[in-house]
Every structure is written in structure tokens, then in C-alpha cells.
Write an enzyme that holds these catalytic residues in place. Structure first.
Site: not given
Ligand code: GLN
Length: 480
Positions: A72, A147, A171
Site C-alpha cells: 500500500k 482505504s 481499511s
Molecule cells: N474507513 C475508515 C476511515 O475512513 C478507516 C480507515 C482506515 O482504516 N485507514 O477512517
């Protein structure tokens, strides 16, 4: 060539060992498949066949000798770029590799390319990337989740056998669920965060996307463990993750989180109950447990995560990293304009929310209170883990949603994390395990949460479900 690209990790390792396939041939097959599919998926921010080949040439032997891993793009790598899906890091080159990456290299693996993400890992759909949305290999009209959408889509579409993602509130697990692959969020402190660009430090962890429990465990064993470069990394010895993977689940106690299953749609409920029945078929004992505070998880998560983000992202100031405005009159306008030009809308929204929650007069009402609820939540989970070994929920309330469907409705987007955020707030490990398809042919997923440092046992449950329980690793429809 495609069929070589589609081999599971364990068979690739075996083929390398027997010399029936060389790492170079395998990279050629993946390169060809990426060329065919990634223009429509957009899983990679950076894939450069020449760079990948030079990394392979420098790789050493070891348990993962010659194995490519997608990373990532908020995990720093030397050579090539690290963008965090943001314009503000345009041109940034990391002088060092993240510890997780250098440990992969020590074990013989190499970085295949860098995967797409919501800007600074803020989002649930990869639509907040400055490099365009990642599409779901099961249905290109739908998001891959986020994400870590790029990592999940790449593994699901067989562009790479395994990938690293990052977790702050789901994410890795949520995109893994949307793409029909496995996603692990380890115990906080289990995998070094050195080289993971910080979003919310008390929640962040590097996680793993894989096609099977064994593959996930192999990668975990390579990268987990204490790291002097991360003072928050845990010193507990790493559970010999793969040793007990085949032991089965007879007598293991699972708790269904009552508050989570109360609100499920019929399709998700049926799928969840089917997964529970498979566990019971293996001799597990299943009961309902209550986590009363779980309903506050989203509110608490979005206060704490944004508060920490507003502090962590102060370092992107146009001076030290990446983009600098060409239009600065003084130091103030240098900061303002560089940040204004570099950050996208969602990141700005979160910095503002976080700064507000931390401002004097509001600190106690928001941040202080959120931390107190977080403590209650920890208590609820440790009470539950006195009765059961694992907790079960679906990973997400539903399958992958359509591109564009939620991007203008932040609150609906945030609700994607309703079942995943609690594990980050409490610091426990959790795994998303494919649990079959819904009536539209889209993947659904079971989430299993365990006590701190129980990753090895999570792999055992996942292995049972995929091998003994009939939930095979799934591949997206032909031509994916
Ligand atoms: N979807 C969550 C957010 O928008 C988690 C993001 C993540 O785990 N990096 O913060």
C-alpha cells in the site's frame, strides 16, 4: 501465462523450490496480467516492470525467496515513490524502507509495486485517492472498498499473491470483504509501524491481504515482532502462527455480538448464520454475547482518528515533504497554499474536525469523552473474552457499494466501518474471512476478533472455514 499468475502463494513457493517455475518467469506472468487488467481496475499507483525486476534481482533466498508483494502506498519504500494517494507527496522519495518491507526482503520477498488507497488512508472506498478510484474485480461498477482498496483488488484479481495494507478503522478488513479475500488487522503493536505514514497512531497497524489463511500466516510470521525503530512495538514473542493452523476448532468458544447482528439485512444475516453453522459443525460452542458500548464505536472512532490525524498531518507543510506552492509570499502563505493545493477534500474535512475536537473548550466534551468511552469499550471486550475465545460479526453490513453512491455522503461512508472500528479502538486482532456470495454474486465476509496476540488462533479459525468448512477461496468471475 495467466494460469501461472493465478497460482496460490503456497504453490508458487513450491514451484520455485522444485525449479519448475523461476521467479523471473513468475514476474513476467504477473506483469502480463497487470497489463491486461489494471487499466480497468486501477489497483496500482506505481507498477514499473523494470523497477520490479531490479528489486527481484537484488532479492535474496529465504522462506519467501523470489515472492512479490504489493505494498500500500502509505508504507514507505526506497526506490520508486510513496504518495499516500495524495498530491501533497508528489515527488517525495523515501530514504528508507518501512520495517515490514525490509523484513519481507530479509525473508527473500520483493516489492512488486505500490497500491492505490484513499488519500492518507482516510476513506472506505478508495474514491478519495488523487489517482482515481480502484474498481472491484467482481463488478467494475462497484468500489473495491478502502482505504486499502488497491491491495485488496490486486490480490483478488490475482495481480499479486499477497499484499500489505494498513488499518486504522477497518481499511484492510473492509476492502478484503468487498473483494472476497482474507484481511488481517493484527494486535496494535504486533507489526512495526516504522515507515507506515501516520494517520491515527493509537489505531494504526500494518495489515495483510491474502488468498488463504496459510498465506496470511506466512507473511505475518515474516514481518511481526518487536522493532527497535518503533518504541510502541510489542516485545511479546510472536506466536508460532502456522504451527497450530490445522488443529481444528472443537471446543473453541465463539460469541456472536448481539448488538451487531440485530440490525442485519436478511441476505447478510443468512450468510452469517451459515458461517456460524459451519463453525458449530466443527465442534465449536457458540453463544450470544453483549458488547453494550459497541454502538458508540463510530462516533468515538471518528473523534479520536480525526484528532490524531490533525496532529500527524501537520508535518506536511510544503517545507519538508513533497508539494510546495509556487505562489508563496511569506511563511504563512507557504503553509496555507501548499496544504490547500496538496490535500484533497476528505483530508481537509478530517483535519478541520480533528482540530475542532482538540480545541480549547471542546477538548473535554469531545476528545476526552471519546477516550473515556474507549476505555468502557475495552472493558466490555475483556468481559466478553472471559466467556468466549472469539467474537463474531459480519465484516461489513453489506457487499461492495457502487462507485459514486456514498462519496458525497460522509456519514453513510463512515458507517461502512461499524463492525471493524471496535477492534482498532480496543487494539485486538481481527480477521476478515470470505463467507460466500450474496444473491447478486458479490462477496460477503465473516469477521473474527480475538484476544490480544491471538493471531495464530485466528489463522486456525480461518483455515478451518476455508478447508474443512467448504468456504473455498473464491475467484472473481472469468475475465476479472
Ligand atoms: N474507513 C475508515 C476511515 O475512513 C478507516 C480507515 C482506515 O482504516 N485507514 O477512517
Amino acid at each position: 501465462m495467466s494460469s501461472v499468475a493465478e497460482l496460490p502463494l503456497s504453490e508458487v513457493v513450491e514451484a520455485f523450490r522444485k525449479k519448475s517455475l523461476s521467479p523471473g518467469e513468475y514476474l513476467d506472468a504477473l506483469t502480463e496480467r497487470i497489463g491486461l487488467l489494471d487499466s480497468s481496475l486501477n489497483a496500482f499507483i506505481e507498477f514499473d516492470a523494470v523497477l520490479a525486476r531490479s528489486r527481484l534481482a537484488r532479492s535474496s533466498g529465504g522462506p519467501l525467496g523470489g515472492i512479490p508483494v504489493a505494498v500500500k502506498d502509505n508504507i514507505v519504500t526506497r526506490g520508486g515513490s510513496t504518495t499516500c494517494g495524495s498530491r501533497i507527496l508528489a515527488g517525495f522519495r523515501s530514504p528508507f524502507d518501512a520495517t515490514a518491507v525490509s523484513r519481507l526482503q530479509t525473508n527473500g520477498a520483493y516489492v512488486l509495486g505500490k497500491t492505490n488507497l484513499d488519500e492518507f488512508a482516510m476513506g472506505s472506498s478508495t474514491e478519495h485517492s488523487a489517482f482515481g478510484v480502484t474498481r472491484n474485480p467482481w463488478d467494475r461498477e462497484r468500489v473495491a472498498g478502502g482505504s486499502s482498496g488497491g491491495s485488496a483488488a490486486a490480490v483478488a484479481a490475482r495481480l499479486v499473491p499477497v499484499a500489505l495494507g494498513s488499518e486504522t478503522g477497518g481499511s484492510v478488513r473492509q476492502p478484503a470483504a468487498f473483494c472476497g479475500v482474507l484481511g488481517l488487522k493484527p494486535t496494535w503493536g504486533r507489526i512495526s509501524r516504522s515507515g507506515l505514514v501516520a494517520f491515527a497512531s493509537s489505531l494504526d497497524q500494518i495489515g495483510i491481504v491474502a488468498r488463504s489463511a496459510r498465506d496470511c500466516g506466512l507473511l505475518f510470521a515474516a514481518i511481526a515482532g518487536n522493532d527497535p525503530a518503533d518504541s510502541t512495538s510489542a516485545s511479546e514473542p510472536v506466536d508460532a502462527a502456522l504451527d497450530r493452523i490445522e488443529e481444528g476448532i472443537a471446543g473453541v468458544r465463539f460469541g456472536i455480538v448481539k448488538e451487531a447482528v440485530e440490525q442485519l439485512t436478511p441476505g447478510v444475516r443468512a450468510n452469517f448464520e451459515q458461517a456460524v453453522a459451519i463453525l458449530e459443525g466443527g465442534g465449536a460452542r457458540v453463544e450470544e454475547v453483549s458488547i453494550p458500548s459497541i454502538g458508540h464505536a463510530i462516533a468515538v472512532y471518528y473523534i479520536i482518528a480525526n484528532a490524531e490525524a490533525s496532529a500527524n498531518l501537520a508535518r506536511f507543510d510544503g517545507v519538508r515533504f513533497g508539494h510546495r506552492t509556487s505562489d508563496a509570499r511569506d511563511i504563512r502563505s507557504l503553509y496555507f497554499r501548499s496544504r490547500g493545493e496538496g490535500f484533497g477534500r476528505e483530508v481537509k474535512r478530517r483535519i478541520m474536525l480533528g482540530a475542532f475536537a482538540l480545541s480549547s473548550g471542546y477538548y473535554d466534551a469531545y476528545y476526552g469523552r471519546a477516550q473515556r468511552v474507549r476505555t468502557l469499550m475495552r472493558r466490555d471486550f475483556s468481559n466478553a473474552f472471559e466467556r468466549v475465545d472469539f467474537l463474531l460479526t459480519p465484516t461489513t453490513p453489506g457487499p461492495a457499494f457502487r462507485v459514486g453512491e456514498r462519496v458525497d455522503d460522509p456519514l453513510r461512508m463512515y458507517l461502512s466501518d461499524i463492525f471493524t472500528a471496535p477492534a482498532n479502538l480496543v487494539g485486538i486482532p481481527a480477521i476478515a474471512i470470505p463467507s460466500g456470495l450474496d444473491s447478486d454474486g458479490l462477496p460477503l465476509s465473516l469477521q473474527v476478533m480475538g484476544r490480544h496476540f491471538s493471531e495464530g488462533e485466528l489463522f486456525r479459525v480461518a483455515y478451518y472455514l476455508e478447508r474443512e468448512g467448504g468456504v473455498e477461496p473464491m475467484s472473481p468471475p472469468a475475465g476479472a
